[in-house]
Write a protein that holds these residues in place. Structure first.
Motif, PDB file in Angstrom:
ATOM      1  N   TYR A   1       1.057  -1.124   0.118  1.00  0.00           N
ATOM      2  CA  TYR A   1       0.011   0.014   0.152  1.00  0.00           C
ATOM      3  C   TYR A   1       0.817   1.244  -0.166  1.00  0.00           C
ATOM      4  CZ  TYR A   1      -3.605  -3.338   1.263  1.00  0.00           C
ATOM      5  OH  TYR A   1      -4.635  -4.256   1.043  1.00  0.00           O
TER       6      TYR A   1
ATOM      7  N   THR B   1      -0.327   2.025  10.445  1.00  0.00           N
ATOM      8  CA  THR B   1      -1.625   1.960   9.973  1.00  0.00           C
ATOM      9  C   THR B   1      -1.820   2.621   8.633  1.00  0.00           C
ATOM     10  OG1 THR B   1      -2.293   2.726  12.470  1.00  0.00           O
ATOM     11  CG2 THR B   1      -3.894   3.356  10.768  1.00  0.00           C
TER      12      THR B   1
ATOM     13  N   LYS C   1      -1.631  -0.160   6.345  1.00  0.00           N
ATOM     14  CA  LYS C   1      -2.489  -1.123   6.461  1.00  0.00           C
ATOM     15  C   LYS C   1      -1.632  -2.428   6.835  1.00  0.00           C
ATOM     16  CE  LYS C   1      -5.682   0.525   3.065  1.00  0.00           C
ATOM     17  NZ  LYS C   1      -6.652   0.703   1.718  1.00  0.00           N
TER      18      LYS C   1
END
Length: 224
Positions: A145, A202, A205
């Motif tokens: 990501y 965070t 992900k």
């Protein structure tokens, strides 16, 4: 990784300290052989950069002393001398490698990586836990990501957590290994860096998280 730099030329020591910190090492700098032995007796280091010609106790004697005490920390010797005999004396005394002044910064860093690899400290340049990877060469934290290039202390905190996956690491151990023996930093600086890392994980992900164990420390755990 934590490095002890033993170099009596203050200007060179300051320059090397800056270079090493920029390359995400923690550095304790001392300027004579007596202090070098004291630090090596009371602290744990991943490697030592040791000048031969230092006051009080010379570098060769420092090296012989720590080897006699069964301290096998990787040692990279520095010297202004270029004669083969001087290199042989250092290597025979237990040095892992030898670098003659003047030297290029890139060569110093390459030799430092080499001597630490020999000790098994850096068996892989990339550590992967869950869906997260940490590149020890580029200091990049990534997942499919995205990625972040970590700052010095962030990198070292996460490296400790990932190489000790699932194990509890105390705040005091983070302070000792990363901020160093004479750091004036407050102990809550560890929590601050953990907070920065949590936000990055965070954003990526991550399926791993940094868990706090009250009054005991932190560990890396898979998210269920």
């Amino acid at each position: 990784m934590r490095i002890l730099l033993v170099e009596d030329e203050k200007e060179l020591s300051n320059a090397l300290t800056a270079i090493l910190k920029h390359s995400n090492y923690s550095v304790d700098a001392v300027y004579d052989g007596e202090d070098a032995l004291y630090y090596l007796e009371t602290q744990n280091y991943d490697a030592v950069i040791l000048d031969v010609m230092i006051p009080k106790i010379d570098g060769i004697q420092v090296l012989k002393t720590i080897r006699q005490s069964q301290n096998h920390v990787p040692v990279l010797m520095l010297t202004a001398k270029s004669e083969i005999d001087d290199r042989v004396v250092g290597l025979d005394a237990g040095a892992d490698d030898y670098l003659t002044k003047p030297f290029a910064t890139k060569e110093l860093l390459a030799r430092l990586r080499s001597v630490t690899r020999r000790q098994g400290e850096l068996t892989d340049s990339i550590i992967t836990v869950g869906n997260i990877s940490l590149n020890r060469t580029t200091f990049e934290l990534s997942s499919k990501y995205g990625s972040f290039r970590l700052a010095n202390k962030e990198f070292q905190v996460l490296e400790m957590l990932m190489t000790n996956n699932g194990q509890l690491i105390s705040t005091e151990k983070f302070m000792d290994r990363i901020w160093g023996y004479e750091s004036e930093a407050e102990i809550n600086v560890v929590w601050v860096h953990i907070s920065y890392l949590r936000k990055k994980l965070t954003a990526l992900k991550a399926n791993i998280a940094i868990k706090a164990n009250r009054n005991m420390g932190y560990s890396l755990e898979m998210i269920k």
